[in-house]
Design an enzyme around this catalytic site. Structure first.
Site, PDB file in Angstrom:
ATOM      1  CD  GLN A   1      12.137  -0.905  -5.157  1.00 29.39           C
ATOM      2  OE1 GLN A   1      11.456  -0.623  -3.754  1.00 29.39           O
ATOM      3  NE2 GLN A   1      12.883   0.092  -5.038  1.00 29.39           N
TER       4      GLN A   1
ATOM      5  CB  CYS B   1      13.250  -3.703  -4.677  1.00 33.66           C
ATOM      6  SG  CYS B   1      12.598  -5.182  -3.837  1.00 33.66           S
TER       7      CYS B   1
ATOM      8  CG  HIS C   1       6.938  -1.798  -5.516  1.00 30.85           C
ATOM      9  ND1 HIS C   1       6.362  -1.368  -5.272  1.00 30.85           N
ATOM     10  CD2 HIS C   1       7.972  -2.407  -4.607  1.00 30.85           C
ATOM     11  CE1 HIS C   1       7.131  -0.969  -3.590  1.00 30.85           C
ATOM     12  NE2 HIS C   1       8.446  -2.265  -3.458  1.00 30.85           N
TER      13      HIS C   1
ATOM     14  CG  ASP D   1      12.604  -8.772  -5.050  1.00 29.05           C
ATOM     15  OD1 ASP D   1      12.474  -8.034  -3.566  1.00 29.05           O
ATOM     16  OD2 ASP D   1      11.186  -7.908  -5.611  1.00 29.05           O
TER      17      ASP D   1
ATOM     18  NE  ARG E   1       4.294  -2.498   0.138  1.00 24.80           N
ATOM     19  CZ  ARG E   1       5.526  -2.859   0.981  1.00 24.80           C
ATOM     20  NH1 ARG E   1       5.715  -3.267   1.591  1.00 24.80           N
ATOM     21  NH2 ARG E   1       5.466  -1.697  -0.465  1.00 24.80           N
TER      22      ARG E   1
ATOM     23  NE  ARG F   1       9.455   3.120  -3.032  1.00 23.26           N
ATOM     24  CZ  ARG F   1       9.264   2.223  -1.877  1.00 23.26           C
ATOM     25  NH1 ARG F   1       9.993   1.279  -1.941  1.00 23.26           N
ATOM     26  NH2 ARG F   1       8.204   2.157  -2.164  1.00 23.26           N
TER      27      ARG F   1
END
Ligand code: CP
Ligand code: NVA
Length: 310
Positions: free
Chosen positions: A138, A264, A135, A224, A108, A292
């Site tokens: 996700q 998310c 991402h 988001d 990340r 996830r």
């Protein structure tokens, strides 16, 4: 001596074909079902995942660490400040060293180019655990969650309300690969860049000034945070710019009656989403977060063991 073939990486969603994504969704279901029956499945015994975090995380950290443990392997967690990265060691050297010691790496970080430089010097598969641009883990979980609740996403419409950010750009890649539409409503200045998102064309994308229009007829409404990690200095300016972009019951009412809501997470109730929506009956955010774990276990299996058919 012939050099080893380049490993398969997951740096963007479009690194995988539709056929590979369908395989991952099938494996996710199989792995999740076994897990729910408390049946051990450990194809990653003696394997190691290194996780490099240059930004904060709750879900990504826990789902990768728990996931690799459940698959029989172990995880090593590396925060930027605990490593020589913080003292200027080149990312290429870090990649060369770590990838001689472990079997798969999750990173990340900020710029996608950092991830790409790491991958170019890695002997093992590299997974994007979120960058400023994408991402993909996700969206693997999100599409799987949609399929689990409603069946195939092909031909459906996803409405994205808010910032045209990394998660939004990844939805666009998913739409192109899996053949669905994305309606995007952002304030001026926060649009998603279809070219930067790597789209072949904009045929799956429709842009709306008014989020109510974007939500009309949608099968899924999603949003988001208004301020992503790394953009904190713009937070106040963004709060002003995003007024009117909160997903509330009136917006959900524009979507199909059986539309789902996803986020998310982490979420800010009263900013990008009203509590009545995220805590309401159309919200599947907790399934989305749980998935996830299962989707990334399928991803780890595929990258480390290759294609496993039941
Ligand atoms: N959605 C997500 O990636 O959450 P974290 O930032 O907690 O990992
Ligand atoms: N767009 C958000 C997602 C967090 C999981 C960010 O990049 O901070």
């Amino acid at each position: 001596m012939a050099s080893a073939p380049a490993p398969k990486h997951f740096l963007e969603l479009r690194d995988f074909s539709r056929e590979e994504l369908d395989h991952l969704f099938a494996r996710t279901r199989w792995i999740k079902d076994r897990f729910k029956r408390y049946e051990t499945y450990q194809p990653l015994r003696d394997r190691t995942l290194a996780m490099v975090f240059e930004k904060a995380s709750t879900r990504t950290r826990v789902s990768f660490e728990a996931g690799v443990n459940q698959l029989g392997g172990i995880a090593i967690n590396l925060n930027r400040h605990d490593t020589q990265l913080s003292r200027g060691e080149p990312i290429e050297d870090v990649a060369r060293v770590i990838s001689r010691m472990v079997d798969v790496v999750m990173i990340r970080t900020f710029e996608q180019s950092v991830l790409e430089r790491f991958a170019a010097h890695s002997r093992v598969p590299v997974i994007n655990g979120l960058t400023n641009q994408f991402h993909p883990c996700q969206i693997l979980a999100d599409v799987y969650t949609y399929v689990e609740h409603r069946g195939s996403i092909a031909g459906r419409t996803v409405a994205w309300v808010g910032d045209g950010n990394n998660v939004c750009a990844t939805w666009l890649q998913a739409a192109e690969i899996l053949d669905f539409r994305v309606h995007v409503a952002t304030p001026k200045g926060y649009e998603v860049d279809a070219r930067a998102a790597g789209l072949k064309d904009a045929s799956r994308l429709a842009v709306f000034a008014d989020p109510m229009d974007a939500c009309r007829g949608a099968d899924l409404v999603t949003t988001d945070v208004w301020t992503s990690m790394g953009f904190e200095a713009e937070s106040e300016e963004r709060m002003r710019a995003f007024a009117g972009f909160e997903v509330d019951a009136a917006m959900m009412a524009q979507a199909k009656p059986d539309a789902l809501f996803m986020h998310c997470l982490p979420a800010h109730r009263g900013e990008e989403v009203a509590a009545e929506v995220i805590d309401g009956p159309q919200s599947v955010v907790w399934d989305e977060a749980e998935n996830r774990l299962h989707a990334q276990k399928a991803l780890l299996e595929y990258l480390v063991c290759g294609r496993v058919d039941p």
